[in-house]
Design a protein around this motif. Sequence first.
Motif, mmCIF file in Angstrom:
data_model
loop_
_atom_site.group_PDB
_atom_site.id
_atom_site.type_symbol
_atom_site.label_atom_id
_atom_site.label_comp_id
_atom_site.label_asym_id
_atom_site.label_seq_id
_atom_site.Cartn_x
_atom_site.Cartn_y
_atom_site.Cartn_z
ATOM 1 N N PRO A 139 -27.270 -24.404 31.195
ATOM 2 C CA PRO A 139 -26.953 -25.671 30.496
ATOM 3 C C PRO A 139 -27.509 -25.759 29.084
ATOM 4 C CG PRO A 139 -28.411 -26.044 32.378
ATOM 5 C CD PRO A 139 -27.939 -24.640 32.474
ATOM 6 N N THR A 140 -28.604 -25.069 28.816
ATOM 7 C CA THR A 140 -29.174 -25.095 27.459
ATOM 8 C C THR A 140 -28.136 -24.699 26.415
ATOM 9 O OG1 THR A 140 -31.279 -24.455 28.396
ATOM 10 C CG2 THR A 140 -31.024 -24.119 26.039
ATOM 11 N N ARG B 69 -24.498 -32.472 15.208
ATOM 12 C CA ARG B 69 -24.606 -31.864 13.873
ATOM 13 C C ARG B 69 -23.377 -31.003 13.595
ATOM 14 N NH1 ARG B 69 -30.195 -31.292 14.975
ATOM 15 N NH2 ARG B 69 -29.992 -29.100 15.494
ATOM 16 N N GLU B 70 -22.922 -30.293 14.616
ATOM 17 C CA GLU B 70 -21.692 -29.501 14.462
ATOM 18 C C GLU B 70 -20.514 -30.437 14.155
ATOM 19 O OE1 GLU B 70 -19.788 -28.056 18.019
ATOM 20 O OE2 GLU B 70 -19.027 -26.279 16.999
ATOM 21 N N GLN C 184 -20.329 -31.590 10.665
ATOM 22 C CA GLN C 184 -19.763 -30.541 9.795
ATOM 23 C C GLN C 184 -18.248 -30.493 9.925
ATOM 24 O OE1 GLN C 184 -21.179 -26.577 9.852
ATOM 25 N NE2 GLN C 184 -23.261 -27.114 9.235
ATOM 26 N N ARG D 131 -27.593 -31.375 18.606
ATOM 27 C CA ARG D 131 -27.069 -30.143 17.998
ATOM 28 C C ARG D 131 -25.547 -30.198 17.904
ATOM 29 N NH1 ARG D 131 -26.331 -24.644 18.124
ATOM 30 N NH2 ARG D 131 -27.550 -23.661 16.475
ATOM 31 N N LEU D 132 -24.909 -30.654 18.998
ATOM 32 C CA LEU D 132 -23.444 -30.733 18.977
ATOM 33 C C LEU D 132 -22.974 -31.807 17.993
ATOM 34 C CD1 LEU D 132 -22.554 -30.228 22.747
ATOM 35 C CD2 LEU D 132 -22.347 -28.592 20.884
ATOM 36 N N ILE E 54 -29.346 -31.089 23.102
ATOM 37 C CA ILE E 54 -27.943 -30.645 23.185
ATOM 38 C C ILE E 54 -27.060 -31.638 22.440
ATOM 39 C CG2 ILE E 54 -25.988 -30.251 24.753
ATOM 40 C CD1 ILE E 54 -28.055 -29.282 26.836
ATOM 41 N N LYS F 62 -25.081 -25.216 26.294
ATOM 42 C CA LYS F 62 -24.018 -26.177 25.995
ATOM 43 C C LYS F 62 -24.167 -26.634 24.551
ATOM 44 C CE LYS F 62 -23.434 -27.964 30.702
ATOM 45 N NZ LYS F 62 -22.051 -27.545 30.916
ATOM 46 N N ALA F 63 -25.377 -26.429 24.007
ATOM 47 C CA ALA F 63 -25.647 -26.865 22.631
ATOM 48 C C ALA F 63 -25.074 -25.903 21.591
ATOM 49 C CB ALA F 63 -27.147 -27.006 22.421
ATOM 50 N N LEU F 64 -24.574 -24.749 22.017
ATOM 51 C CA LEU F 64 -24.036 -23.793 21.034
ATOM 52 C C LEU F 64 -22.790 -24.344 20.369
ATOM 53 C CD1 LEU F 64 -24.343 -20.293 22.760
ATOM 54 C CD2 LEU F 64 -25.771 -21.269 20.967
ATOM 55 N N TRP F 65 -22.639 -24.060 19.102
ATOM 56 C CA TRP F 65 -21.468 -24.512 18.363
ATOM 57 C C TRP F 65 -20.276 -23.607 18.670
ATOM 58 C CZ3 TRP F 65 -23.114 -25.975 12.662
ATOM 59 C CH2 TRP F 65 -24.099 -26.957 12.724
#
Lengths: 531, 652
Positions: free
Chosen positions: B387-388, A40-41, A44, A37-38, A34, B390-393
């Motif tokens: 919670p997984t 990396r956002e 950007q 990934r955040l 998590i 939460k990593a979404l942009w």
Amino acid sequence: MNNSYKLIEEGRKDELWKKHCGFLGLSREEFKEIQERLMREQLQLLGGSKLSQAIWKGIIPSSIEEFRRITPLTTYADYEKFLKDKNEEVLPVKPFTWARTSARSSQDPKWIPYTQTMYNHLSDPVIGAMLMSSCSEPGDVRLERNDKFLMATAPPPYASGYISRSTKDNLEVIFLPKLEDGEKMSYGERVATGFKLAMREGLDYFMGISVVLARMGEQFEQQSQNSKPSKALLNPVVLWRMLKALFISKINKRGILPKDIWHLKGIMSGGTDTEIYRDRIEHYWGRKPLEGFACTEAGNMAMQAWNYKGMIFFPDNAFLEFIPMVEVEKNKADPAYTPSTVLYNELDLGVYELVFSSFHGGVLMRYRIGDLFEVIANEDAEIGSGLPQMKFFSRADDLIDIGSFFRLTERDIWKTIEASGVAYVDWIARKEIQAGNPVLHLYIEPKPANTQTAEEIHAALDRAFVSRFADYQSLKDMLSINPLLVTLIPVGSFTAYMQAKIKAGADLAHLKPPHMKPSDAVLKLLLSADQ
Amino acid sequence: MHWNAGTLISLVSTVLYGAIFGLVAFSRPRNQLRRIFALYLLAMVLWSSSAFLTTSGLVNVLTWFKIMAASPIAMMVGIFYFVQTLFGLRRKWAPLTVFYAILAVAFTVFSDLVVLSASLSPSGELHYELNTPVIVLLAGVGYFLIVVSLVDLIKGLKHTQDANHRQRLRYLVIGLSITIVSTAANFTELGKYPIDVAANVLTAILIAYAILRHNLLDIKVVVRLGILYSVITAILGSIYFLVISLVLNIFNLLAGEELLLISILVGALSGFILTPLRNLTQTSVDRLFYREKYNAGLMLQRLSQTTVSVLDLDAVADLVLSEIIETLHINHGAIMVKSMKGGYFRALAQRGETHGMNLAFEADHPIVRWMKLQNRILTKHDLSIHPTFKALWGKERQDLARFQIELFIPLLFKGDLVGYIVLGPRRSGQPYTSDDLVFLSTLSNQTAVTVENARLFDELEETFVQTVSALANAIDIRDSYTSSHSQEIAGWAAKIAEKIGCRPDQIKSVYWGGVLHDIGKIGIPDEILRKKTSLDRPEWDIIYQHTRRGAEIIAPIKKLEAVAPIIASSHERYDGLGYPMGIKGEEIPLGARIVAVVDSFSAMISERPYKKPYTVNKAIHELKRNIGKMYDPAVVQAFLEVLEIDASQIDS
């Protein structure tokens, strides 16, 4: 996006729990994914903004590894020229609002831009804390619509004010007093109004500094014996509440305590004093305070679970790095030395300095906030968490190191004073050199009713230090000195100091002198304030 | 004691409400909502039991009649508070209703100003006299509260997007409506009948159903099918016993052979009558409590019949998506399938408003990983809860909201995510029900197998196509004069097909026809293919065979089955003088007519050992000259449009 009030309304309590407390069940690897990934956002979003380019000096990192390699560890000074005038053109994302820190009189406040996403995220941990503070087992959701919530925190533009507003957007709770009304009041007025309203409406959750609850409890204990009927009792609800409280107190053969009047579902607090006052608050209010860690720069960052042990960091708040204490010390000795960092998933037992980078379009990169945390356990089977369990250790600048023999944090000293049994109003501590030897100099204001002499208080404190710290005794034995110096300051000094500060227009957070290492000016003002 | 229909109904109602009250009162944790609902149920227990006691004559009729008259007031206030709490409403005047309830109940029970008299006749008939103006005044307030509650419930029903919550509210709305209508009957001539209590039985059944089936108040009661069947059997057994007892009483038979005879007769008759009744009841139980399985079975049957024989991946995806979209009335959706290299997912079929929708996630995307791990349908609610995610942009969340994505359905085969179905909202705007999700989940299990088979087949075919394409390239290279010729022809051919208005699959076939039209030349020896002088007759015979050979080479590739006829006829002439079959006009497949034009054009503008290249103008002139002889006029016209050339200028 599911607003949490919708989940409560529709009885989807399992989902509410998972939304706000589910992160506890993440594995270290999932937490890392998590974070990465955040981040990396974030890379950007930061892109080629003027601010990031000033830090990166023209390079745009293409990976997290490169980001960690090329970005220096920063402090607010690195951003000040961009942020102090709220220059939005240099930012990667247009801010939704600006939050400020409290500032000492000699300094300007720090201004931090909050993007819309950052603002939206502010409430998630608060709701999580409400759930955790009121449950007895995982999934035991007691939060209901229209619960009464007293937030004894500062209004906008302080971060806590935005946290309250974001919580209001995401949850249907009744703020005591109404948020918009409370924001116009002074801190004391807001807390007083809140509790007055709580007499009529009831009180389910409290969020604020622990000392407020501890002091209130003490006042109840002292005053309930000789309190007189007030006009408020004309209200039948208040009357009923007081009659119930009276009945309970009589059964227990003691005075009325707050817990007889209100059945609080949860108490949330932050700061070093939470641990100090935990047992007392439970005694007065019927519940332990749940401790969290928040800051203006990143909002809520960590909180305890329902077993009130270590705090766990949130995975989606900021990219977390930690400087091991050895590296912190190397850096302290040689400011040119760049300390290495470890990631959250790489933490092991020990003390670390927190470094974080903003997510969601925020601006801070590898930011040293100056707080030390201690990993007290690598996991906690009791709450089913495989994540590092942490405890606020100290402000990095607040550590008092006595002759390199032993190191004292604010909490260490505070707990020792509590353990000594000395009745005190407040205290400050400094490291001073007396006759060429380093000593811990404690300045204590005893309670008016305290009849102990200075010698007796010194002896009590000395005994407490000996029993709590083996190194303290070693220091005494090896150097043949007593490393503790105690000065009693006149009764009323702290109150007078506060009044002087209020008069000078100081920020809420700086009305009291700092416990640790106050400057000579602060000490001088404190010692002369009652005059 | 008196027994009549009213007494029996009241007793049944008391038992039902007592049971539901016990269920609610003793379930944990006790929150405010449950406490208030328990109070409402208590009022209903009191109402039903007082009705039973009043009509049974076991107790003082006037006192219990007064209690019976006061209970609905308590019930109405109870339901009002329940709805207020359920929706978190805070009407300022709400606390006053408590005072109203206390006063109204006390006034009804302890004074003689509301109920003037009540008694039972020796035959058990209830006679009573009410002070109508007072009762109207008291009940009027209660009615107002219950109507307000009904309106709030209906508003909540419209507002909620959660299928389970809708179901719960729906049953409450129906139950409340029944209560309103039935209690109104008390103000009419029908008041002497126990309509209100009978209606309460109905409401009790609805509430019990909502608790058992939809977890009303978050009470989870697991009812085993066996227990439900046992209850049915017990009821039917009791009916059987009653019938025999009744018959024995009627015939006044106490012992002897007649008793045995009558018992056998009645038992047999009962069996005949009750067995269909039991079957019917069990089917009803299945539908009521296990409806999703019942419906899903029927729907899946149809799909399994149609997809089992299809191996074309596009066709499978198209078929499944169309079925889902049409059966569930969905606005839009897509089927994504794992790419050959496995690094990402690509869209295979799309339906509805999907313009600009890009949900081709990479293999390590949180949504993909979650589906692979959880193997269950991912709803849009999960995205804000688990919670997984939460990593979404932020942008990803915005896109999912913009495209109104409601569901992600994993297609898992042997633990591997071979694809997923993405669905938008239902056209009606209604949320997906749990029945829908169960159906889709079952469907996905079946579809995953079909998709994976088709995907593997597709991969195999793709390998074939790549091999054949490589061969075509090899031929291009081998025939040095036609190097890159096939790709150029394919490009023009596809554009002509598009211009003429062919479907996408036809355009694709024409394209491949262009690429592979000379594949049969693989069998032509180099000395003929690369001969710099004119060919003799036997050599031409060998050349003539290449179209048929080409068709034979690609015939086994199912994906290219529509291409073989194009290759086979690519050297036919419009006037029937071509080879190998000499067919003419529309008999020649359209794709072949297209390839014939572009192949000739390409040959004309290319240099050959035996000729210099034509200019484009000359080549076009030549094409036009042979319209209707060698070439289809419509194809030539479309080709000129593709080349953006004004034919009239060429003529001049």
